[in-house]
Design an enzyme around this catalytic site. Sequence first.
Site, PDB file in Angstrom:
ATOM      1  N   GLU A 289       0.862  -1.182   0.000  1.00  0.00           N
ATOM      2  CA  GLU A 289       0.000   0.000   0.000  1.00  0.00           C
ATOM      3  C   GLU A 289       0.893   1.224   0.000  1.00  0.00           C
ATOM      4  O   GLU A 289       1.951   1.226   0.630  1.00  0.00           O
ATOM      5  CB  GLU A 289      -0.883   0.077   1.263  1.00  0.00           C
ATOM      6  CG  GLU A 289      -2.046  -0.868   1.276  1.00  0.00           C
ATOM      7  CD  GLU A 289      -1.732  -2.118   2.080  1.00  0.00           C
ATOM      8  OE1 GLU A 289      -0.790  -2.074   2.890  1.00  0.00           O
ATOM      9  OE2 GLU A 289      -2.420  -3.136   1.882  1.00  0.00           O
TER      10      GLU A 289
ATOM     11  N   ASN B 263       2.011  10.086  -2.401  1.00  0.00           N
ATOM     12  CA  ASN B 263       3.453   9.807  -2.291  1.00  0.00           C
ATOM     13  C   ASN B 263       4.047   9.580  -3.688  1.00  0.00           C
ATOM     14  O   ASN B 263       4.299   8.453  -4.124  1.00  0.00           O
ATOM     15  CB  ASN B 263       3.673   8.587  -1.386  1.00  0.00           C
ATOM     16  CG  ASN B 263       5.140   8.406  -1.009  1.00  0.00           C
ATOM     17  OD1 ASN B 263       6.026   8.988  -1.634  1.00  0.00           O
ATOM     18  ND2 ASN B 263       5.390   7.592  -0.003  1.00  0.00           N
TER      19      ASN B 263
ATOM     20  N   TYR C  95       7.551   2.382  -7.681  1.00  0.00           N
ATOM     21  CA  TYR C  95       6.817   1.113  -7.833  1.00  0.00           C
ATOM     22  C   TYR C  95       6.367   0.903  -9.285  1.00  0.00           C
ATOM     23  O   TYR C  95       6.444  -0.209  -9.814  1.00  0.00           O
ATOM     24  CB  TYR C  95       5.605   1.074  -6.891  1.00  0.00           C
ATOM     25  CG  TYR C  95       5.954   1.234  -5.426  1.00  0.00           C
ATOM     26  CD1 TYR C  95       7.107   0.658  -4.903  1.00  0.00           C
ATOM     27  CD2 TYR C  95       5.142   1.960  -4.565  1.00  0.00           C
ATOM     28  CE1 TYR C  95       7.434   0.809  -3.561  1.00  0.00           C
ATOM     29  CE2 TYR C  95       5.466   2.112  -3.222  1.00  0.00           C
ATOM     30  CZ  TYR C  95       6.608   1.537  -2.732  1.00  0.00           C
ATOM     31  OH  TYR C  95       6.930   1.686  -1.409  1.00  0.00           O
TER      32      TYR C  95
HETATM   33  C1  LIG Z   1      10.327   5.983  -1.964  1.00  0.00           C
HETATM   34  C2  LIG Z   1      11.833   5.962  -1.699  1.00  0.00           C
HETATM   35  C3  LIG Z   1      12.200   4.654  -1.005  1.00  0.00           C
HETATM   36  C4  LIG Z   1      12.580   6.072  -3.038  1.00  0.00           C
HETATM   37  O1  LIG Z   1      13.965   5.991  -2.763  1.00  0.00           O
HETATM   38  P1  LIG Z   1      15.062   6.762  -3.624  1.00  0.00           P
HETATM   39  O2  LIG Z   1      16.360   6.117  -3.340  1.00  0.00           O
HETATM   40  O3  LIG Z   1      14.953   8.230  -3.392  1.00  0.00           O
HETATM   41  O4  LIG Z   1      14.563   6.458  -5.127  1.00  0.00           O
HETATM   42  P2  LIG Z   1      15.488   6.067  -6.361  1.00  0.00           P
HETATM   43  O5  LIG Z   1      16.568   7.089  -6.503  1.00  0.00           O
HETATM   44  O6  LIG Z   1      15.890   4.649  -6.244  1.00  0.00           O
HETATM   45  O7  LIG Z   1      14.467   6.254  -7.560  1.00  0.00           O
HETATM   46  C5  LIG Z   1      13.949   5.150  -8.264  1.00  0.00           C
HETATM   47  C6  LIG Z   1      12.830   5.634  -9.179  1.00  0.00           C
HETATM   48  O8  LIG Z   1      11.778   6.171  -8.380  1.00  0.00           O
HETATM   49  C7  LIG Z   1      11.259   7.351  -9.009  1.00  0.00           C
HETATM   50  N1  LIG Z   1      11.477   8.499  -8.126  1.00  0.00           N
HETATM   51  C8  LIG Z   1      12.275   8.554  -7.020  1.00  0.00           C
HETATM   52  N2  LIG Z   1      12.175   9.762  -6.445  1.00  0.00           N
HETATM   53  C9  LIG Z   1      11.297  10.480  -7.199  1.00  0.00           C
HETATM   54  C10 LIG Z   1      10.759  11.790  -7.110  1.00  0.00           C
HETATM   55  N3  LIG Z   1      11.111  12.624  -6.107  1.00  0.00           N
HETATM   56  N4  LIG Z   1       9.861  12.187  -8.038  1.00  0.00           N
HETATM   57  C11 LIG Z   1       9.495  11.360  -9.033  1.00  0.00           C
HETATM   58  N5  LIG Z   1       9.969  10.089  -9.181  1.00  0.00           N
HETATM   59  C12 LIG Z   1      10.844   9.667  -8.271  1.00  0.00           C
HETATM   60  C13 LIG Z   1      11.961   7.494 -10.321  1.00  0.00           C
HETATM   61  O9  LIG Z   1      11.182   6.821 -11.295  1.00  0.00           O
HETATM   62  C14 LIG Z   1      13.250   6.756 -10.100  1.00  0.00           C
HETATM   63  O10 LIG Z   1      13.771   6.160 -11.241  1.00  0.00           O
HETATM   64  P3  LIG Z   1      14.764   6.952 -12.217  1.00  0.00           P
HETATM   65  O11 LIG Z   1      15.843   7.507 -11.336  1.00  0.00           O
HETATM   66  O12 LIG Z   1      15.241   5.883 -13.133  1.00  0.00           O
HETATM   67  O13 LIG Z   1      13.935   8.000 -12.878  1.00  0.00           O
HETATM   68  C15 LIG Z   1      12.250   7.190  -0.850  1.00  0.00           C
HETATM   69  O14 LIG Z   1      11.738   8.353  -1.475  1.00  0.00           O
HETATM   70  C16 LIG Z   1      11.785   7.152   0.591  1.00  0.00           C
HETATM   71  O15 LIG Z   1      12.404   6.502   1.444  1.00  0.00           O
HETATM   72  N6  LIG Z   1      10.703   7.902   0.881  1.00  0.00           N
HETATM   73  C17 LIG Z   1      10.219   8.056   2.250  1.00  0.00           C
HETATM   74  C18 LIG Z   1       9.616   6.785   2.756  1.00  0.00           C
HETATM   75  C19 LIG Z   1       8.477   6.308   1.875  1.00  0.00           C
HETATM   76  O16 LIG Z   1       7.619   7.090   1.470  1.00  0.00           O
HETATM   77  N7  LIG Z   1       8.483   5.000   1.594  1.00  0.00           N
HETATM   78  C20 LIG Z   1       7.464   4.366   0.803  1.00  0.00           C
HETATM   79  C21 LIG Z   1       6.322   3.987   1.656  1.00  0.00           C
HETATM   80  S1  LIG Z   1       5.037   3.205   0.697  1.00  0.00           S
END
Ligand SMILES: CC(C)(COP(=O)(O)OP(=O)(O)OC[C@H]1O[C@@H](n2cnc3c(N)ncnc32)[C@H](O)[C@@H]1OP(=O)(O)O)[C@@H](O)C(=O)NCCC(=O)NCCS
Length: 162
Positions: free
Chosen positions: A108, A113, A120
Amino acid sequence: MDIQQLLKIEEATLADLDEILEIEVRAYPVPWSRDQMMDVFNQKVIRLKLLMDGQLIGYAFVSIILDEGHLLHITVDPIHHGKRLGRYLLEEVLKLGDTHQLATIFLEVREGNTPARALYDRIGFNQVGVRKGYYPCKINGREDAIVMAYTVPSDTFNFQLS
Ligand SMILES: CC(C)(COP(=O)(O)OP(=O)(O)OC[C@H]1O[C@@H](n2cnc3c(N)ncnc32)[C@H](O)[C@@H]1OP(=O)(O)O)[C@@H](O)C(=O)NCCC(=O)NCCS
């Protein structure tokens, strides 16, 4: 140096709880409490931690029931967002589909977000439903959860047909 060479995935234990909570409060508008976190450590849940150069910078929790996995939580330390570390950690989660012979992995995510939903989508999860008002908001009100599912490719299973 290639950042990947510094990364390691290990099992998170209770000894990691304080560090996890320290990241948790910075990563979420409504973070899990210590009690909620403790539930994960007291239950049969797969707990992964992501280390960079020995430092805990992310974590993911997955529960497994029969052939279904449920990604309960995935987090990267905000100071490391946007470095493809979330994707790296999520790919480790997807490998559980193979090692545990799962058919589907569910999760979920808050409707609003955007970074998590983009991650995902990119990795192959599809929206399969909505849970109305599932999440509390920081001030007041509730936010819908988007339910997403990843179908584990069946060719990763080692079927013996003969
Ligand atoms: C969600 C989360 C785990 C992503 O981690 P991250 O290391 O920043 O993401 P990545 O750098 O691996 O990005 C992977 C893909 O996600 C997407 N993405 C990541 N950040 C993004 C942003 N700010 N806006 C749009 N797309 C984004 C992109 O598609 C990216 O792929 P690309 O680099 O090839 O374009 C991180 O933002 C996080 O920890 N957020 C807070 C906790 C949370 O909300 N967890 C999810 C709960 S359901």
